[in-house]
Design a protein around this motif. Structure first.
Motif, mmCIF file in Angstrom:
data_model
loop_
_atom_site.group_PDB
_atom_site.id
_atom_site.type_symbol
_atom_site.label_atom_id
_atom_site.label_comp_id
_atom_site.label_asym_id
_atom_site.label_seq_id
_atom_site.Cartn_x
_atom_site.Cartn_y
_atom_site.Cartn_z
ATOM 1 N N GLU A 179 27.365 6.488 -4.000
ATOM 2 C CA GLU A 179 26.521 6.026 -5.103
ATOM 3 C C GLU A 179 25.059 6.343 -4.812
ATOM 4 O O GLU A 179 24.664 6.446 -3.654
ATOM 5 N N VAL A 180 24.262 6.401 -5.858
ATOM 6 C CA VAL A 180 22.822 6.538 -5.695
ATOM 7 C C VAL A 180 22.150 5.441 -6.499
ATOM 8 O O VAL A 180 22.531 5.185 -7.639
ATOM 9 N N LEU A 181 21.193 4.782 -5.889
ATOM 10 C CA LEU A 181 20.460 3.754 -6.594
ATOM 11 C C LEU A 181 18.979 4.069 -6.470
ATOM 12 O O LEU A 181 18.457 4.117 -5.346
ATOM 13 N N THR A 182 18.328 4.322 -7.568
ATOM 14 C CA THR A 182 16.909 4.650 -7.482
ATOM 15 C C THR A 182 16.077 3.405 -7.750
ATOM 16 O O THR A 182 16.296 2.691 -8.725
ATOM 17 N N VAL A 183 15.161 3.127 -6.828
ATOM 18 C CA VAL A 183 14.308 1.956 -6.945
ATOM 19 C C VAL A 183 12.868 2.459 -7.040
ATOM 20 O O VAL A 183 12.414 3.195 -6.177
ATOM 21 N N VAL A 184 12.192 2.069 -8.102
ATOM 22 C CA VAL A 184 10.792 2.468 -8.215
ATOM 23 C C VAL A 184 9.927 1.283 -7.793
ATOM 24 O O VAL A 184 10.063 0.188 -8.326
ATOM 25 N N CYS A 185 9.098 1.501 -6.784
ATOM 26 C CA CYS A 185 8.302 0.399 -6.235
ATOM 27 C C CYS A 185 6.841 0.552 -6.630
ATOM 28 O O CYS A 185 6.294 1.649 -6.632
ATOM 29 N N ASP A 186 6.227 -0.584 -6.881
ATOM 30 C CA ASP A 186 4.801 -0.606 -7.116
ATOM 31 C C ASP A 186 4.180 -1.198 -5.852
ATOM 32 O O ASP A 186 4.236 -2.397 -5.642
ATOM 33 N N LEU A 187 3.663 -0.335 -4.994
ATOM 34 C CA LEU A 187 3.203 -0.809 -3.689
ATOM 35 C C LEU A 187 1.686 -0.837 -3.636
ATOM 36 O O LEU A 187 1.030 0.049 -4.177
ATOM 37 N N PRO A 188 1.136 -1.861 -2.961
ATOM 38 C CA PRO A 188 -0.321 -1.909 -2.816
ATOM 39 C C PRO A 188 -0.810 -0.736 -1.975
ATOM 40 O O PRO A 188 -0.081 -0.232 -1.123
ATOM 41 N N SER A 189 -2.034 -0.303 -2.199
ATOM 42 C CA SER A 189 -2.509 0.844 -1.435
ATOM 43 C C SER A 189 -2.812 0.383 -0.007
ATOM 44 O O SER A 189 -3.286 -0.721 0.224
ATOM 45 N N PRO A 190 -2.474 1.236 0.964
ATOM 46 C CA PRO A 190 -2.546 0.835 2.366
ATOM 47 C C PRO A 190 -3.968 0.825 2.910
ATOM 48 O O PRO A 190 -4.856 1.486 2.371
ATOM 49 N N GLY A 191 -4.173 0.075 4.008
ATOM 50 C CA GLY A 191 -5.470 0.058 4.667
ATOM 51 C C GLY A 191 -5.719 1.315 5.475
ATOM 52 O O GLY A 191 -6.859 1.710 5.685
ATOM 53 N N ALA A 192 -4.631 1.942 5.934
ATOM 54 C CA ALA A 192 -4.762 3.160 6.737
ATOM 55 C C ALA A 192 -4.148 4.329 5.976
ATOM 56 O O ALA A 192 -3.032 4.230 5.487
ATOM 57 N N ARG A 193 -4.888 5.402 5.885
ATOM 58 C CA ARG A 193 -4.405 6.580 5.163
ATOM 59 C C ARG A 193 -4.474 7.827 6.022
ATOM 60 O O ARG A 193 -5.487 8.072 6.676
ATOM 61 N N VAL A 194 -3.406 8.626 5.970
ATOM 62 C CA VAL A 194 -3.420 9.913 6.657
ATOM 63 C C VAL A 194 -4.326 10.846 5.869
ATOM 64 O O VAL A 194 -4.154 11.016 4.659
ATOM 65 N N VAL A 195 -5.329 11.430 6.524
ATOM 66 C CA VAL A 195 -6.201 12.345 5.797
ATOM 67 C C VAL A 195 -5.914 13.806 6.131
ATOM 68 O O VAL A 195 -6.257 14.698 5.373
ATOM 69 N N GLU A 196 -5.271 14.034 7.261
ATOM 70 C CA GLU A 196 -4.966 15.410 7.619
ATOM 71 C C GLU A 196 -3.769 15.437 8.569
ATOM 72 O O GLU A 196 -3.658 14.585 9.450
ATOM 73 N N VAL A 197 -2.881 16.400 8.366
ATOM 74 C CA VAL A 197 -1.731 16.556 9.256
ATOM 75 C C VAL A 197 -1.897 17.881 9.994
ATOM 76 O O VAL A 197 -2.042 18.921 9.363
ATOM 77 N N VAL A 198 -1.896 17.829 11.308
ATOM 78 C CA VAL A 198 -2.100 19.053 12.085
ATOM 79 C C VAL A 198 -0.855 19.341 12.915
ATOM 80 O O VAL A 198 -0.381 18.478 13.651
#
Ligand SMILES: Cc1cc2nc3c(=O)[nH]c(=O)nc-3n(C[C@H](O)[C@H](O)[C@H](O)COP(=O)(O)OP(=O)(O)OC[C@H]3O[C@@H](n4cnc5c(N)ncnc54)[C@H](O)[C@@H]3O)c2cc1C
Ligand SMILES: Nc1ncnc2c1ncn2[C@@H]1O[C@H](COP(=O)(O)O)[C@@H](O)[C@H]1O
Lengths: 335, 270
Positions: free
Chosen positions: A184-203
């Motif tokens: 089965e597949v169950l799709t859940v759409v979440c409304d999440l608060p924006s995080p305090g830490a954000r990735v700005v670059e992936v190296v």
């Protein structure tokens, strides 16, 4: 009736290898508990628009053992941001109450799982190598090495749910995929608060991208006993003849003879090839922690008392500088 | 700006810890202890952040906290000798046997009490990447969740720091992430992020005389069933030495002979 959940960590639209291993290891647990095996697949803004990939990943997870896939969608579920991932899993777990919740012991998994455990107020066992269900109590038995691999400990989480563990990569075997499996597949759409830490670059920084020793089926490994950097060449030749790759112990990296990406062990990579040939490696627990689950282990060491012989399948007491060239000649002679 | 470092006292050689065959418990008595090697990097990074602040005209303070037996005071003294401003020891019989969740909970209450006494939030909490005995790397992220702040693991470099935010490089599988967080935040630092300084003689003198408060369950206002073994969801049910039963088949003879024997074996086995 307990369900077993595994976290499906995705990188560049593809689940990591450990996700399939979690499905392989989780399958018998779900069967013993008479519950479902479910995968939680986060799908964030960075993967958006790739609906076809998502369908393929879901199919793949089901073929590899999942009965159910929760696709959790939110723009905040971007690569490696712990807070929104933890929040989403927390909400899902509170709603559906799994009995067991497993993560791969990747850098992200080891960071995310404790955050989730603290939110849920439950226990978490790190870096497990064996999981099973206790027949009598129905509890999850979680076994992990402790004190630098010197001791094994089996733990439980008797009263709180879910029972949580992070699982070492390569500790469990994946199942052979069955494209005909249904789920089965169950799709859940979440409304999440924006995080305090954000990735700005992936190296990306894998120095030695040409060879990934964790993928090799055959590994020829050199330790301090090979004596000098030049002797790695004969190991390369042996590995080439066998269709494998060369790995090393830590002193070889410390000496600057090989890059860190080739190091096997507790502070290096965990490998589990079909064949591991240890040349001039003593077999310290920090090294064997990274290779002891290899199918066949060959040890070549001049010291008959070297601990590597305790875990080897075949042992040869002798000088690597004589044995390895003899092996090369033997293999060439049989071509 | 207030930086707080969580440190732990651990056996100097964790592989020396043995199992008592009769009771199936760990034999820890008489084993020399040290500050968890990973935590030395945490202390050093805190001191460097304080230096960074003072060079930009801000006042910084570095506090150190540990939960442990009374002897853990010596770990705190070492941190003060390195340059930390003050320290707190969380110690109580009721704290014994804590798993990571109960440890993080107790630490979070200790930090809350420090915040109550200063009337301000701790801005940055720093932990080591992992302890060499617990070896879980869980206490940091669990503590951050309990404090309700973001956490960044395996930090290998602090790129910049302002009053409101921090930007770091953290190790990820196959490379690293540059990540930016608001304050307060919890960091766990990677070995090699710096070169920890050696305590100075003056520091050692200061540490010996330092008043280090000891807070127990009562001071923290926690119930006995929330801490220690009673507050730990996990239980160790068995401790054993890894099996070493797979004895090797030894191949003997001249190099040529053993090479032939081995290739024969591998051809049939694979
Ligand atoms: C926290 C920590 C983490 C660590 N992580 C790792 C890790 O990830 N990976 C790792 O490998 N190590 C790690 N180590 C180091 C580990 O403890 C050992 O020191 C290391 O594995 C030993 O490497 P070695 O077997 O190559 O060298 P040695 O222990 O020096 O052994 C060399 C062996 O070669 C044999 N020998 C010498 N000459 C010859 C010859 N001519 N022919 C045949 N045999 C010969 C000797 O008999 C000896 O057994 C770690 C240590 C610590 C404390
Ligand atoms: N008892 C403790 N007191 C203070 N800090 C701790 C304690 N246990 C763990 N920590 C911190 O948490 C980090 C990770 O520990 P662990 O989760 O045991 O691997 C350590 O490097 C310390 O910074």
């Amino acid at each position: 009736m307990g369900d077993v959940w595994i976290f499906a960590e995705v990188s560049e639209g593809r689940p990591l290898d450990v996700v399939y291993e979690l499905l392989g290891g989780g399958r018998p647990l779900a069967d013993d508990l008479g519950g479902k095996l479910a995968a939680i697949l986060p799908w964030g803004a960075d993967q958006a628009g790739e609906a076809s990939t998502k369908e393929a990943v879901v199919r793949d997870l089901i073929a590899s053992g999942a009965d159910l896939v929760y696709v959790v969608q939110s723009r905040e579920l971007v690569l490696r941001q712990e807070e929104p991932h933890a929040q989403a899993i927390y909400e899902l777990a509170n709603q559906y109450r799994p009995d067991v919740l497993l993560f791969g012991a990747t850098t992200f998994g080891l960071s995310l799982a404790p955050r989730v455990a603290a939110k849920l107020g439950t226990g978490l066992i790190a870096n497990c190598t064996t999981l099973s269900i206790d027949k009598g109590s129905g509890l999850l038995l979680m076994t992990r090495p402790a004190f630098e691999e010197n001791i094994m400990a089996t733990m439980t989480c008797p009263d709180r749910r879910p029972q949580m563990a992070t699982v070492r990569p390569r500790a469990m075997k994946r199942l052979t995929p069955d494209p005909g499996r249904l789920g089965e597949v169950l799709t859940v759409v979440c409304d999440l608060p924006s995080p305090g830490a954000r990735v700005v670059e992936v190296v990306k920084e894998d120095q030695d991208q040409a060879v990934d020793i964790t993928d090799a089926k055959i590994i020829v490994a050199g330790g301090r006993g090979i004596g000098c950097k030049e002797n790695l060449e004969m190991l390369e030749e042996l590995a080439h003849l066998l269709g494998g790759a060369v790995a090393v112990s830590r002193p070889v990296v410390d000496a600057g003879w090989a890059p860190e990406s080739r190091q096997v062990g507790q502070s290096g990579k965990i490998v589990s090839p079909k064949l591991y040939i240890a040349c001039g490696i003593s077999g310290a627990v920090q090294h064997t922690a990274g290779m002891s689950s290899s199918d066949i282990i060959v040890a070549i060491n001049k010291d008959p008392g070297a601990p590597i012989f305790d875990i080897a399948t075949y042992g040869i007491v002798g000088d690597v500088c004589q044995i390895v060239p003899a092996l090369i000649r033997e293999l060439k002679g049989r071509r | 700006m207030h930086v707080l470092v969580c440190i732990k006292q651990v056996p100097a050689d964790p592989s020396a810890v043995k199992v008592d065959r009769k009771t199936n418990t760990l034999i820890r008595e008489g084993i020399p202890v040290v500050v968890n090697p990973f935590d030395l990097f945490a202390i050093e990074e805190a001191l460097r952040l304080r230096e960074r602040m003072s060079s930009s005209g801000q006042k910084g303070r570095v506090s150190v906290i540990t939960m442990g037996p009374p002897q853990a005071r010596s770990a705190l003294e070492e941190a003060i000798a390195m340059g930390a401003d003050d320290a707190v020891l969380l110690s109580d019989r009721a704290f014994a046997g804590a798993d990571t969740l109960a440890t993080a909970y107790t630490l979070s209450r200790g930090i809350r009490r420090i915040e109550d006494s200063t009337g301000a939030k701790v801005d940055i909490v720093i932990c080591g990447r992992q302890s060499t005995d617990g070896d879980t790397a869980q206490v940091g992220p669990e503590l951050a969740e309990m404090l309700g702040i973001p956490h960044l693991v395996r930090v290998r470099k602090v790129e910049s720091l302002t009053r409101e935010s921090i930007r770091v490089e953290r190790i990820a599988d196959g490379g690293y992430d540059v990540i930016e967080s608001c304050l307060p935040v919890l960091l766990t630092v990677e070995k090699g992020i710096n070169q920890p300084r050696v305590p100075s003689l003056r520091g050692l003198m200061r540490a010996r005389k330092a008043g280090i408060p000891v807070w127990g369950a009562q001071e923290l206002g926690v119930e006995a069933q929330q801490v220690g073994l009673a507050g730990s969801p996990t239980r160790v049910i068995r401790v054993f030495s890894p099996e070493r039963q797979r004895r090797a088949e030894m191949l003997t003879g001249s190099p040529e002979a053993v090479a032939r024997l081995l290739v024969d074996r591998l051809m049939t086995a694979m």
